[in-house]
Design a protein around this motif. Structure first.
Motif, mmCIF file in Angstrom:
data_model
loop_
_atom_site.group_PDB
_atom_site.id
_atom_site.type_symbol
_atom_site.label_atom_id
_atom_site.label_comp_id
_atom_site.label_asym_id
_atom_site.label_seq_id
_atom_site.Cartn_x
_atom_site.Cartn_y
_atom_site.Cartn_z
ATOM 1 N N VAL A 170 0.845 -1.205 0.000
ATOM 2 C CA VAL A 170 0.000 0.000 0.000
ATOM 3 C C VAL A 170 0.879 1.252 0.000
ATOM 4 C CG1 VAL A 170 -1.694 1.334 1.326
ATOM 5 C CG2 VAL A 170 -1.956 -1.141 1.136
ATOM 6 N N VAL A 171 1.909 1.250 0.863
ATOM 7 C CA VAL A 171 2.804 2.418 0.947
ATOM 8 C C VAL A 171 3.494 2.648 -0.398
ATOM 9 C CG1 VAL A 171 4.947 3.271 2.001
ATOM 10 C CG2 VAL A 171 3.172 2.265 3.436
ATOM 11 N N LEU A 174 0.947 3.888 -3.060
ATOM 12 C CA LEU A 174 0.462 5.224 -2.731
ATOM 13 C C LEU A 174 1.540 6.290 -2.995
ATOM 14 C CD1 LEU A 174 -2.211 6.237 -1.500
ATOM 15 C CD2 LEU A 174 -1.054 6.315 0.690
ATOM 16 N N LEU A 175 2.723 6.079 -2.425
ATOM 17 C CA LEU A 175 3.743 7.128 -2.497
ATOM 18 C C LEU A 175 4.406 7.201 -3.874
ATOM 19 C CD1 LEU A 175 5.359 7.011 1.045
ATOM 20 C CD2 LEU A 175 3.343 8.216 0.231
ATOM 21 N N PHE A 178 1.793 8.651 -6.183
ATOM 22 C CA PHE A 178 1.636 10.105 -6.045
ATOM 23 C C PHE A 178 2.829 10.842 -6.645
ATOM 24 C CE2 PHE A 178 -2.179 10.017 -3.621
ATOM 25 C CZ PHE A 178 -2.689 11.290 -3.781
ATOM 26 N N TRP A 181 2.326 10.659 -10.391
ATOM 27 C CA TRP A 181 1.192 11.521 -10.760
ATOM 28 C C TRP A 181 1.632 12.990 -10.729
ATOM 29 C CZ3 TRP A 181 -4.090 11.649 -7.636
ATOM 30 C CH2 TRP A 181 -5.051 12.303 -8.404
ATOM 31 N N LEU A 185 1.755 15.646 -13.787
ATOM 32 C CA LEU A 185 1.024 16.923 -13.775
ATOM 33 C C LEU A 185 1.979 18.112 -13.973
ATOM 34 C CD1 LEU A 185 -1.495 16.416 -10.805
ATOM 35 C CD2 LEU A 185 -2.049 16.554 -13.222
ATOM 36 N N LEU A 228 -1.841 22.549 -14.177
ATOM 37 C CA LEU A 228 -1.793 21.946 -12.848
ATOM 38 C C LEU A 228 -0.345 21.703 -12.392
ATOM 39 C CD1 LEU A 228 -4.775 19.460 -13.239
ATOM 40 C CD2 LEU A 228 -4.753 21.562 -11.919
ATOM 41 N N VAL A 231 0.145 21.919 -8.598
ATOM 42 C CA VAL A 231 -0.415 20.744 -7.908
ATOM 43 C C VAL A 231 0.545 19.562 -8.053
ATOM 44 C CG1 VAL A 231 -2.365 19.132 -7.811
ATOM 45 C CG2 VAL A 231 -2.774 21.527 -8.313
ATOM 46 N N LEU A 234 3.408 19.912 -5.731
ATOM 47 C CA LEU A 234 2.982 19.601 -4.353
ATOM 48 C C LEU A 234 2.854 18.092 -4.156
ATOM 49 C CD1 LEU A 234 1.852 20.771 -1.631
ATOM 50 C CD2 LEU A 234 -0.404 20.482 -2.641
ATOM 51 N N PHE A 235 2.260 17.399 -5.116
ATOM 52 C CA PHE A 235 2.066 15.940 -5.003
ATOM 53 C C PHE A 235 3.418 15.223 -4.884
ATOM 54 C CE2 PHE A 235 -2.386 14.763 -6.810
ATOM 55 C CZ PHE A 235 -2.964 15.664 -5.946
ATOM 56 N N MET A 238 4.916 15.969 -1.531
ATOM 57 C CA MET A 238 4.176 15.285 -0.446
ATOM 58 C C MET A 238 4.504 13.799 -0.403
ATOM 59 S SD MET A 238 2.518 17.215 1.544
ATOM 60 C CE MET A 238 1.502 16.043 2.411
ATOM 61 N N LEU A 242 5.575 12.278 3.032
ATOM 62 C CA LEU A 242 4.802 11.189 3.659
ATOM 63 C C LEU A 242 5.664 9.943 3.854
ATOM 64 C CD1 LEU A 242 1.330 11.577 1.903
ATOM 65 C CD2 LEU A 242 1.886 12.082 4.274
ATOM 66 N N LEU A 245 6.805 9.500 7.360
ATOM 67 C CA LEU A 245 5.902 8.762 8.259
ATOM 68 C C LEU A 245 6.133 7.257 8.120
ATOM 69 C CD1 LEU A 245 2.411 10.523 8.084
ATOM 70 C CD2 LEU A 245 4.071 10.578 9.918
ATOM 71 N N ALA A 246 6.347 6.816 6.877
ATOM 72 C CA ALA A 246 6.627 5.388 6.656
ATOM 73 C C ALA A 246 7.936 4.991 7.336
ATOM 74 C CB ALA A 246 6.688 5.093 5.161
#
Lengths: 279, 66
Positions: A170-171, A174-175, A178, A181, A185, A228, A231, A234-235, A238, A242, A245-246
């Motif tokens: 999942v990590v 997700l990361l 992102f 992505w 963008l 974008l 954005v 930023l993605f 982030m 993030l 945290l992992a």
């Protein structure tokens, strides 16, 4: 009678951590790990010095003149190797007064300096855990610092090596998703430390995906409007932030395993059946 | 209007990532972390909505150029 004496620690964890922050290996020297300290110092400072040579000490010239100040470099990966960072600022400051062409291996040099900071953060974790490990206690499994490094390298990899595969997957999705992505963008405009100094510092924490993308992209030029783009920037940033945290997640679990502490909260004791209670 | 919708959807997507990672960080047990996510997500979005409303109100009252 129960033995209530606490096991003897190897040293003060905060002292070991701070010493390592200022000088790679100093914390381990304080803990009596002389050979490890020397090796750690050599590896981290080799990265740093080589990076400094390749960039001519001009990494912080990327900062806009109005952003240059005493605390401007705090939010960079190089801050993980504080002694090196202070030395660089003392010797080279924010680069030349008159802008000139960048050295040919500028990108590689900035990576190496940033990597030295990140490696030293792993060393700080290692020194902190070592200091808390009781004398004579052999830690179980890989050191928590190794899991932190693996998670930085590829988000989710530390979880995977800890046997927490679902979480690791999942990590990772997700990361890395992102980051990809965001890069899409921003049309790759995020992949340049020169263009986005602080956002780059954030996305550098996404590890290999960020570095490989930057290497392969060749830092594309901005040729048109990007609706974008902000954005995307930023993605991508982030995704890196993030990942911290992992890293903290794997570190917490690895520490408990290393020190032989329970990783799950103690289960509630089942209540005794009514008739047998109070026997 | 389309732009507002696009940015709102992108914000919701990023919020989901933040909530998932925060939930993982808070609880090492996968089952507990996954169970807590929907509630955390709603709390996060509502909190952000309140902050946005306060900021818009403050801007309207004190910084509006109209």
């Amino acid at each position: 009678m129960a033995d209530t004496q606490k096991p003897e620690k190897r040293g003060e964890p905060a002292v070991a951590l701070l010493l390592t922050w200022f000088l790679p290996g100093a914390g381990h020297l304080y803990l009596g790990r002389t050979v490890f300290a020397a090796a750690a110092f050599l590896v981290v400072e080799s990265f740093f010095v080589l990076g400094l040579v390749l960039t001519d000490g001009r990494t912080f010239e990327f900062l806009d003149p109005e952003l240059r100040g005493p605390l401007a470099t705090v939010l960079t990966p190089e801050a993980g190797n504080l002694g090196g960072l202070l030395w660089q600022l003392q010797k080279h400051g924010f680069g030349a007064e008159i802008p000139g062409p960048w050295p040919p291996f500028m990108m590689l040099g900035t990576w190496l300096c940033a990597l030295s900071g990140l490696l030293n953060v792993c060393l700080m974790v290692h020194a902190h855990v070592e200091a808390r490990t009781p004398r004579g206690h052999a830690g179980q499994g890989l050191s928590p610092a190794a899991y932190v490094g693996l998670t930085w390298l590829v988000p989710g990899l530390g979880h995977f090596f800890q046997g927490r595969r679902l979480r690791g997957a999942v990590v990772f999705l997700l990361l890395v998703g992102f980051f990809a992505w965001g890069t899409w963008l921003a049309e790759g405009s995020n992949l340049s430390r020169e263009r986005h100094f602080y956002y780059w510092s954030g996305q550098f924490l996404a590890g290999l995906p960020a570095m490989v993308s930057e290497f392969l992209s060749g830092r594309p030029r901005v040729t048109g409007e990007m609706p974008l783009g902000d954005v995307g920037l930023l993605f991508a940033c982030m995704a890196g932030l993030l990942n911290v945290l992992a890293m903290l997640d794997v570190c917490g679990v690895a520490e408990k395993r290393w020190l032989g502490l329970p990783t799950e909260p103690a289960a509630k004791k089942p209540e005794p059946a009514g008739g047998e209670a109070g026997a | 209007m389309t732009q507002l919708l696009t940015h709102t959807l992108l914000f919701v997507a990023l919020s989901a990532a933040i909530v998932v990672m925060a939930s993982f960080y808070s609880d090492p047990d996968d089952a507990v972390a996954f169970r807590a996510m929907p509630r955390r997500f709603v709390v996060f979005l509502v909190s952000c909505g309140i902050v946005a409303a306060i900021m818009l109100l403050a801007e309207h009252l004190f910084a509006s150029v109209d």
